[in-house]
Enzyme design. Structure first.
Site, PDB file in Angstrom:
ATOM      1  N   HIS A 125      -6.920  -4.922  10.605  1.00 18.25           N
ATOM      2  CA  HIS A 125      -6.738  -4.536   9.206  1.00 18.25           C
ATOM      3  C   HIS A 125      -5.461  -5.146   8.642  1.00 18.25           C
ATOM      4  CE1 HIS A 125      -4.557  -0.472  10.203  1.00 18.25           C
ATOM      5  NE2 HIS A 125      -3.695  -1.428  10.054  1.00 18.25           N
ATOM      6  N   ASN A 130      -7.044  -3.488  14.938  1.00 17.95           N
ATOM      7  CA  ASN A 130      -8.437  -3.769  14.564  1.00 17.95           C
ATOM      8  C   ASN A 130      -8.533  -4.884  13.513  1.00 17.95           C
ATOM      9  OD1 ASN A 130      -7.516  -2.553  12.242  1.00 17.95           O
ATOM     10  ND2 ASN A 130      -9.010  -0.885  12.233  1.00 17.95           N
ATOM     11  N   GLU A 134      -9.643  -1.887   5.847  1.00 18.24           N
ATOM     12  CA  GLU A 134     -10.183  -1.647   7.185  1.00 18.24           C
ATOM     13  C   GLU A 134     -11.437  -2.510   7.411  1.00 18.24           C
ATOM     14  OE1 GLU A 134      -8.646   0.012   9.338  1.00 18.24           O
ATOM     15  OE2 GLU A 134      -7.700   1.803   8.507  1.00 18.24           O
ATOM     16  N   ASP A 172       0.820  -1.215   0.000  1.00 18.17           N
ATOM     17  CA  ASP A 172       0.000   0.000   0.000  1.00 18.17           C
ATOM     18  C   ASP A 172       0.854   1.264   0.000  1.00 18.17           C
ATOM     19  OD1 ASP A 172       0.968  -0.287   2.569  1.00 18.17           O
ATOM     20  OD2 ASP A 172      -0.969  -0.604   3.499  1.00 18.17           O
TER      21      ASP A 172
END
Ligand code: PGA
Length: 240
Positions: free
Chosen positions: A138, A136, A143, A67
């Protein structure tokens, strides 16, 4: 899923380095999927050391990063291109022309995303994919959400992700609002995956990797479907 708990972060980095070194011995022209963040830094240090000792050769390697922020200049100190150059590529004998990070200043980021997936296909797919994991769950910038993207795409960063990453920028306003990230299919089609999770703040998400559930609200749990996935964590992440 293979699962290994190491005592320390350093041991996780060393075990991960062994997997990368074995991959490059077996296939010197491997396509490596690489990641940014604080977790892979120890692995990158191990790989630089192995290269300096003559134990590993990157001359025929191609790398594809997960990314990049959007928009961002590749020369910006917080760009993932800059991160990869300074923490790995500048210190090993990889041909920079064979290192790919999504273009953070592409005029058309949607077209850049399509071209990124096409490049991976043209390269014959990713042989070994390295991943960190968000608290979380991800993976890359995928996400938690009811629906996840299959391919590389532009993601709007959540406020919590921008807040978390603002520690690296002068102010929250400077944190880019978007990112270009590989999607879940792009990641899951890698032939082999190594996922690193270190520190007690990753405990809950490691537990979610070890139970029997798969949910898009913890994107990393989709990796349980992969036939050759190894989760390496340290004691702090395992015990909490
Ligand atoms: P970290 O980030 O390695 O800095 O913990 C991982 C991630 O958010 O994917």
């Amino acid at each position: 899923m293979n699962f290994l708990v190491c005592n320390t972060y350093e041991e996780v980095s060393q075990e991960a380095a062994k997997i990368f070194e074995a991959q490059l011995k077996a296939k010197p022209d491997s396509v490596l999927g690489l990641a940014t963040g604080s977790t892979p830094l120890g692995l990158y240090r191990e790989l630089i050391r192995a290269y300096q000792c003559g134990g590993v050769d990157f001359s025929r390697v191609t790398s594809i990063n997960l990314d990049e922020y959007y928009p961002i200049e590749p020369t910006h100190e917080q760009s993932y291109r800059y991160f990869m150059d300074t923490n790995l590529f500048n210190h090993i004998n990889i041909n920079k022309e064979n290192t790919f990070v999504p273009n953070g200043k592409a005029a058309d980021p949607a077209a850049e995303s399509v071209a990124y997936d096409e490049r991976v296909k043209r390269l014959g797919g990713i042989d070994l994919q390295l991943l960190g994991i968000g608290e979380n769950g991800h993976i890359g910038f995928n996400e938690p959400s009811e629906q996840l993207h299959a391919g590389t795409h532009v993601e709007v960063l959540t406020e919590s992700t921008r807040q978390a990453n603002s520690r690296f920028f002068a102010s929250l306003d400077e944190v880019p609002t978007h990112a270009i990230t590989m999607g879940m299919t792009s990641i899951l089609t890698a032939r082999k995956i190594v996922l690193l999770a270190c520190g007690k703040n990753k405990h809950d998400v490691v537990m979610a990797m070890l139970d029997d559930k798969i949910t898009t609200s913890i994107p990393a749990t989709l990796l349980k479907c992969h036939p050759d996935m190894t989760l390496l964590c340290d004691n702090a992440a395992f015990k909490g």
